[in-house]
Design a protein around this motif. Structure first.
Motif, PDB file in Angstrom:
ATOM      1  N   GLN A 151     -27.922  96.714  86.272  1.00  0.00           N
ATOM      2  CA  GLN A 151     -28.526  96.633  87.423  1.00  0.00           C
ATOM      3  C   GLN A 151     -29.433  97.656  88.293  1.00  0.00           C
ATOM      4  O   GLN A 151     -30.400  97.544  88.662  1.00  0.00           O
ATOM      5  CB  GLN A 151     -27.403  96.018  88.553  1.00  0.00           C
ATOM      6  N   ALA A 152     -28.614  98.923  88.029  1.00  0.00           N
ATOM      7  CA  ALA A 152     -29.172 100.089  88.606  1.00  0.00           C
ATOM      8  C   ALA A 152     -30.330 100.393  87.751  1.00  0.00           C
ATOM      9  O   ALA A 152     -31.525 100.941  88.625  1.00  0.00           O
ATOM     10  CB  ALA A 152     -28.278 101.109  88.909  1.00  0.00           C
ATOM     11  N   ALA A 153     -30.419 100.270  86.681  1.00  0.00           N
ATOM     12  CA  ALA A 153     -31.597 100.775  85.811  1.00  0.00           C
ATOM     13  C   ALA A 153     -32.802  99.787  86.038  1.00  0.00           C
ATOM     14  O   ALA A 153     -33.891 100.179  86.089  1.00  0.00           O
ATOM     15  CB  ALA A 153     -31.243 100.668  84.472  1.00  0.00           C
ATOM     16  N   VAL A 154     -32.502  98.539  86.153  1.00  0.00           N
ATOM     17  CA  VAL A 154     -33.709  97.517  86.425  1.00  0.00           C
ATOM     18  C   VAL A 154     -34.337  97.931  87.816  1.00  0.00           C
ATOM     19  O   VAL A 154     -35.410  97.797  87.997  1.00  0.00           O
ATOM     20  CB  VAL A 154     -33.072  96.092  86.565  1.00  0.00           C
ATOM     21  N   PHE A 155     -33.354  98.108  88.868  1.00  0.00           N
ATOM     22  CA  PHE A 155     -33.873  98.441  90.086  1.00  0.00           C
ATOM     23  C   PHE A 155     -34.532  99.743  90.111  1.00  0.00           C
ATOM     24  O   PHE A 155     -35.970  99.543  90.838  1.00  0.00           O
ATOM     25  CB  PHE A 155     -32.849  98.649  91.309  1.00  0.00           C
TER      26      PHE A 155
END
Length: 410
Positions: free
Chosen positions: A40-44
């Motif tokens: 989720q952090a990588a996509v954000f």
């Protein structure tokens, strides 16, 4: 004495098994939670790195849905379903070995029926993958309607269009419901077909096994052992067929996520210039720009624009609506790149400066005031978190906001 030792050993094994199961479940759940938050952090982060034109073409609600809903669905499905699929696949291999040790003839008959059984999950898995992508897209569109409505609530209320927005959101949900019905029908048909094919395989094995016992090729005990193994084998096959489409579905739901992760920003790389002193002499030389990226005359917002902004002077751009005034500022901030011409800052091309340095040197007061859902201090120090209290107060006074900020609660 031996009985007591055996009981003690059994108790020890049971305790060790319980402890190991607890440790394994704990490690597994922590690992999957870490993977979910990392993805989720990588996509954000990947979305934030995209050029401004990407956000112009991608609705906010859709982006939020992809980052939150899609990543959550993907991690849940892959963490649970993929682990079960791997476990049952390993069990499938071991049971096949034991069945082969009992009777190679009946094992061969079982294996001959497997391709027919495996065709069903392969077809349904492909369908689930396709329909899952459409479901996630439909959910993203519904979220976009909700996001737009809530963010523009004053406009909705002023036009008394609450019922219209409700109806629009309901239509989006109906589209999602229709896709989920197709998914449910496919799942029910797949489950029914799997049960029928495995039942037919069991009947064939019992009939063929009885024939082998009559011929004396295998004993009745070997037939019973084989049938018991085959029952567990069939349950493993059913589990594999049940979870395989779910994994394919999760892959379909994650397609857009990895598309964001793999997408490279369509903007030139940041420059290297970061001079200690900047006078602020700006020059536009024959700049052409179009938001669509096309160079046709009718699509250009700026057509051979040349202007000069000298330091220490006030320069005003005056023109009709949509004549390109705000576009000039956006180009100066390097939100977009001109299709032709060049922009110079202190005689150097604008793209040769570092992006972070450039934005530190440019202050913009936009037509619409944007406030984040954070404290007043966090809004004032946005992008400059290390500001001292005196700097915060001075900025508030310069903006004529210090007085009413002091009157706010807390």
């Amino acid at each position: 004495m031996e009985g007591k030792v055996g009981k003690a050993l059994l108790k020890s094994l049971l305790c060790c098994s319980a402890v190991l199961e607890f440790v394994c479940d704990l490690m597994y759940n922590i690992t999957m939670s870490l993977i979910h938050t990392s993805v989720q952090a990588a996509v954000f982060q990947a979305v934030l790195k995209q050029e401004i034109a990407f956000f112009d073409a991608s609705p906010t609600g859709e982006l939020v849905s992809r980052i939150t809903t899609d990543t959550n669905d993907m991690s849940e499905a892959l963490s649970e379903k993929l682990s079960l699929l791997m476990w049952y696949s390993a069990r499938f291999g071991f049971l096949l070995y034991f069945m082969l040790s009992q009777s190679w003839q009946m094992t061969l008959l079982t294996c001959m029926g497997l391709p027919i059984i495996w065709v069903i999950p392969e077809l349904t898995g492909h369908f689930h993958q396709t329909i899952a992508a459409r479901v996630q897209e439909s959910l993203a569109k519904a979220n976009q309607v909700a996001t737009e409505t809530f963010s523009c609530m004053k406009t909705v209320r002023s036009f008394a269009n609450e019922d219209g927005e409700t109806e629009k959101y309901r239509r989006r949900l109906e589209d999602t419901y229709g896709l989920k019905k197709q998914e449910a029908v496919a799942y029910a048909a797949s489950t029914c077909a799997n049960s029928m094919t495995t039942l037919a395989l069991k009947v064939c094995i019992l009939y063929y096994g009885g024939t082998l016992v009559t011929m004396g090729t295998v004993s009745s005990g070997e037939l019973v052992s084989f049938v018991l193994y085959e029952l567990q084998f069939a349950s493993a096959v059913e589990a594999v067929m049940r979870y395989y489409p779910e994994v394919k579905k999760a892959i379909g739901a994650s397609e857009k996520i990895f598309e964001y992760l793999d997408r490279e920003p369509r903007a030139p790389p940041s420059g290297s210039l970061a001079p200690e002193h900047l006078t602020g002499h700006v020059q536009f030389r024959n700049v052409k720009f179009s938001y669509s990226g096309k160079t046709e005359e009718n699509s250009l917002v700026l057509k051979d624009v040349s202007l000069e902004v000298k330091p220490g002077r006030v320069t005003a751009l005056v023109g009709l609506n949509r004549s390109g005034k705000s576009t000039c500022v956006k180009l100066l901030e390097r939100f977009y790149q001109p299709q032709a011409g060049e922009i110079l800052l202190d005689g150097k091309p604008l793209h040769s400066y570092r992006d972070d340095y450039l934005h530190q040197q440019i202050a913009v007061v936009s037509q619409e005031c944007v406030l984040f859902a954070r404290s007043v201090r966090e809004n004032i120090t946005y992008g400059y978190e290390n500001a001292t209290d005196e700097e915060v107060y001075r900025a508030a006074r310069m903006a004529s906001a210090h007085g009413f900020i002091q009157e706010l609660a807390h």
